[in-house]
Design a protein around this motif. Structure first.
Motif, PDB file in Angstrom:
ATOM      1  N   HIS A 164       1.006  -1.240  -0.113  1.00 45.43           N
ATOM      2  CA  HIS A 164      -0.115  -0.076   0.016  1.00 45.43           C
ATOM      3  C   HIS A 164       0.763   1.381  -0.066  1.00 45.43           C
ATOM      4  CE1 HIS A 164      -2.774   3.094   1.351  1.00 45.43           C
ATOM      5  NE2 HIS A 164      -3.711   2.145   1.271  1.00 45.43           N
ATOM      6  N   PRO A 165       0.572   2.287  -0.833  1.00 41.52           N
ATOM      7  CA  PRO A 165       1.413   3.468  -0.898  1.00 41.52           C
ATOM      8  C   PRO A 165       1.626   4.156   0.620  1.00 41.52           C
ATOM      9  CG  PRO A 165      -0.761   3.964  -1.842  1.00 41.52           C
ATOM     10  CD  PRO A 165      -0.542   2.370  -1.728  1.00 41.52           C
ATOM     11  N   ALA A 166       0.840   3.771   1.531  1.00 40.37           N
ATOM     12  CA  ALA A 166       0.856   4.552   2.762  1.00 40.37           C
ATOM     13  C   ALA A 166       1.579   3.690   3.808  1.00 40.37           C
ATOM     14  CB  ALA A 166      -0.263   5.192   3.327  1.00 40.37           C
ATOM     15  N   ALA A 167       1.831   2.262   3.347  1.00 37.19           N
ATOM     16  CA  ALA A 167       2.462   1.374   4.497  1.00 37.19           C
ATOM     17  C   ALA A 167       3.667   1.668   4.881  1.00 37.19           C
ATOM     18  CB  ALA A 167       2.571  -0.020   3.742  1.00 37.19           C
ATOM     19  N   GLY A 168       4.631   2.305   4.396  1.00 31.67           N
ATOM     20  CA  GLY A 168       6.048   2.804   4.999  1.00 31.67           C
ATOM     21  C   GLY A 168       5.953   3.916   5.880  1.00 31.67           C
ATOM     22  N   LEU A 169       5.249   5.015   5.206  1.00 31.65           N
ATOM     23  CA  LEU A 169       4.997   6.334   6.155  1.00 31.65           C
ATOM     24  C   LEU A 169       4.147   5.898   7.376  1.00 31.65           C
ATOM     25  CD1 LEU A 169       4.509   8.948   3.574  1.00 31.65           C
ATOM     26  CD2 LEU A 169       6.452   8.633   5.037  1.00 31.65           C
ATOM     27  N   LEU A 170       3.122   4.996   7.091  1.00 28.23           N
ATOM     28  CA  LEU A 170       2.282   4.831   8.536  1.00 28.23           C
ATOM     29  C   LEU A 170       3.096   3.979   9.759  1.00 28.23           C
ATOM     30  CD1 LEU A 170      -0.217   4.981   9.957  1.00 28.23           C
ATOM     31  CD2 LEU A 170      -0.817   2.762   8.770  1.00 28.23           C
ATOM     32  N   ALA A 171       4.140   3.085   9.042  1.00 29.79           N
ATOM     33  CA  ALA A 171       4.781   2.222   9.838  1.00 29.79           C
ATOM     34  C   ALA A 171       5.974   3.214  10.719  1.00 29.79           C
ATOM     35  CB  ALA A 171       5.619   1.232   9.183  1.00 29.79           C
ATOM     36  N   GLU A 172       6.455   4.203   9.913  1.00 35.07           N
ATOM     37  CA  GLU A 172       7.246   5.280  10.373  1.00 35.07           C
ATOM     38  C   GLU A 172       6.818   5.846  11.650  1.00 35.07           C
ATOM     39  OE1 GLU A 172       9.137   7.691   7.770  1.00 35.07           O
ATOM     40  OE2 GLU A 172      10.340   6.267   6.516  1.00 35.07           O
ATOM     41  N   ALA A 173       5.490   6.279  11.300  1.00 35.02           N
ATOM     42  CA  ALA A 173       5.096   7.212  12.374  1.00 35.02           C
ATOM     43  C   ALA A 173       4.667   6.319  13.487  1.00 35.02           C
ATOM     44  CB  ALA A 173       3.470   7.793  11.710  1.00 35.02           C
ATOM     45  N   ILE A 174       4.002   5.238  13.409  1.00 32.34           N
ATOM     46  CA  ILE A 174       3.862   4.251  14.542  1.00 32.34           C
ATOM     47  C   ILE A 174       5.057   3.954  15.301  1.00 32.34           C
ATOM     48  CG2 ILE A 174       3.246   1.940  15.424  1.00 32.34           C
ATOM     49  CD1 ILE A 174       1.321   1.852  12.940  1.00 32.34           C
ATOM     50  N   GLU A 175       6.203   3.795  14.436  1.00 34.33           N
ATOM     51  CA  GLU A 175       7.637   3.516  15.299  1.00 34.33           C
ATOM     52  C   GLU A 175       8.046   4.981  15.956  1.00 34.33           C
ATOM     53  OE1 GLU A 175      11.793   1.534  14.695  1.00 34.33           O
ATOM     54  OE2 GLU A 175      10.447   1.372  13.101  1.00 34.33           O
ATOM     55  N   ALA A 176       7.725   6.015  15.371  1.00 35.98           N
ATOM     56  CA  ALA A 176       7.895   7.237  16.042  1.00 35.98           C
ATOM     57  C   ALA A 176       7.449   7.782  17.537  1.00 35.98           C
ATOM     58  CB  ALA A 176       7.936   8.618  15.140  1.00 35.98           C
ATOM     59  N   VAL A 177       6.196   7.231  17.571  1.00 36.46           N
ATOM     60  CA  VAL A 177       5.425   7.411  18.826  1.00 36.46           C
ATOM     61  C   VAL A 177       5.681   6.286  19.667  1.00 36.46           C
ATOM     62  CG1 VAL A 177       3.055   6.791  19.579  1.00 36.46           C
ATOM     63  CG2 VAL A 177       3.444   8.377  17.644  1.00 36.46           C
ATOM     64  N   ALA A 178       6.249   5.165  19.203  1.00 34.90           N
ATOM     65  CA  ALA A 178       6.586   3.957  20.129  1.00 34.90           C
ATOM     66  C   ALA A 178       7.863   4.372  20.816  1.00 34.90           C
ATOM     67  CB  ALA A 178       6.609   2.753  19.392  1.00 34.90           C
TER      68      ALA A 178
END
Length: 412
Positions: free
Chosen positions: A259-273
């Motif tokens: 999905h075109p958003a997969a990489g950026l969404l994963a980055e955002a979840i990791e930044a919060v974590a």
């Protein structure tokens, strides 16, 4: 603790954000009377839920001794990825409490599901003193009294605290694939922090629609690089739990691999974590600073992770930071016993910006400058193992007399 740098131009932190910042979530917290310590507002029971069904993934402690909430949570997520939320109490771990403890855990889940009007199951978290029965009359009354609102994340984040000195929550937004997604989170933890997930809690939320398998795989990798890379006191809780929930309220197709958003969404979840993980480490019982240790030059990522985490978890390293003692040999000691491969003739060590060991040779750096670097709010340590090119970072805190005092008097 100020959020760290943004991972991409499409990402930004949300001032005052928290676990209910993403669309589709409600939460609340009350004082049930389980916890007898802590600053006001003293809350000890909270519910985090979805306005509809949620897609969930979770990791739990790998300790051989586990709380009933961990056992039941593992079983539930092995059967389904669709839940309605989580109910959490603090002050009592409901661990080593026999068949009655298991029944009490199930009862909490049932009551919380009814409170949410849920058509999907609810997870449970219990954290605090081990070996004490839950006061179920207080728990049942408190679940009925929780007011669930869109801005209830603050109350929930305080309700999960034990010896924490402050609540820990953060949120961000990311634009990806032509849509805006929000990611929020809260965590608790101050002592018994050496997670090995698989008395630290982390709850992450997003309003992105997600594929369950993608969320599970992504979350496990993120936990390994964030929460599993922190340490306060080398003790792994019986109740460690890291859960991520997705409401899908932002709309669009489910995010999955490709999905075109997969990489950026994963980055955002990791930044919060990662932000929450560092905040937990900094709030270690009695701590006065955050220690960040990076291992470079490792044979592989596993070696780098072992070396970095051993440095931040070493009691000798922690006390050296407390005393501002520039005894950099303790860094090499920790790296050497970590299980990572080390070429000591090629190894190097930095404390702050100061190189104290250069490819196996001690330097002539002024140790007073090194001591000053250990007096900062953030103490940075880097060790190059001199073997390969892999790297990893871990976070911990110093060890003070206050830690001993807190834990010597914990139940008395």
């Amino acid at each position: 603790m100020t959020p760290s740098a943004t991972p991409s131009p499409a990402f930004e932190w949300i001032d005052g954000g928290g676990v209910t910042t993403p669309l589709g979530f409600v939460a609340g917290g009350v004082y049930a009377g389980i916890k007898t310590y802590g600053e006001e507002p003293r809350l000890d029971l909270g519910i985090l839920g979805g306005e509809g069904p949620l897609t969930a993934a979770g990791v739990f402690t790998r300790s051989a001794v586990t709380g009933h909430s961990v056992t039941i949570g593992r079983q539930l997520l092995a059967q389904t990825s669709t839940v309605r939320g989580v109910v959490v109490n603090s002050g009592n771990a409901n661990t080593v409490t026999g068949t009655q403890g298991a029944a009490d855990c199930e009862r909490m889940a049932t009551l919380a599901a009814a409170r949410l009007g849920a058509d999907a199951p609810v997870l449970v978290g219990s954290t605090g003193v081990i070996g004490r029965m839950l006061p179920m009359e207080k728990v049942e009354r408190a679940i009925a009294d929780v007011t669930l609102t869109r801005d209830g994340g603050y109350a929930f984040s305080r309700a999960i605290m034990t010896t924490d000195t402050h609540e820990k929550q953060v949120a961000a937004r990311v634009e990806a694939g032509g849509r805006v997604y929000r990611v929020g989170g809260c965590a608790k933890g101050s002592g018994m922090i050496h997670p090995n997930m698989g008395t630290m809690y982390a709850f992450i939320t997003t309003d992105a629609p997600v594929d369950a398998a993608w969320l599970d795989a992504t979350w496990r990798g993120i936990v390994d690089r964030t929460f599993n890379m922190i340490d306060v006191d080398m003790d792994t809780s019986t109740s460690d739990m890291g859960l991520v929930f997705a409401s899908g309220a932002a709309g669009g197709d489910p995010v999955a691999a490709g999905h075109p958003a997969a990489g950026l969404l994963a980055e955002a979840i990791e930044a919060v974590a990662q932000h929450l993980a560092k905040t937990v480490a900094r709030d270690g019982e009695g701590a006065t600073c955050l220690i960040e240790a990076t291992a470079t030059g490792a044979a592989d990522e596993q070696d780098a992770r072992m070396a970095a985490r051993t440095v931040v978890s070493s009691p000798l390293m922690k006390t050296a930071v407390t005393g501002r003692d520039p005894n950099w040999g303790r860094v090499m000691m920790a790296a050497g016993r970590s299980g990572a491969r080390v070429n000591q003739d090629q190894a190097s060590v930095w404390i702050g910006e100061h190189c104290v060991l250069d490819r196996g040779q001690p330097t002539t750096v002024d140790l007073k400058l090194v001591s000053q670097a250990m007096a900062q709010e953030l103490v940075s340590i880097r060790v190059d193992l001199g073997v390969g090119e892999a790297s990893a970072t871990a976070w911990g805190c110093n060890l003070t007399k206050e830690y001993v005092s807190i834990n010597a008097d914990y139940t008395t």
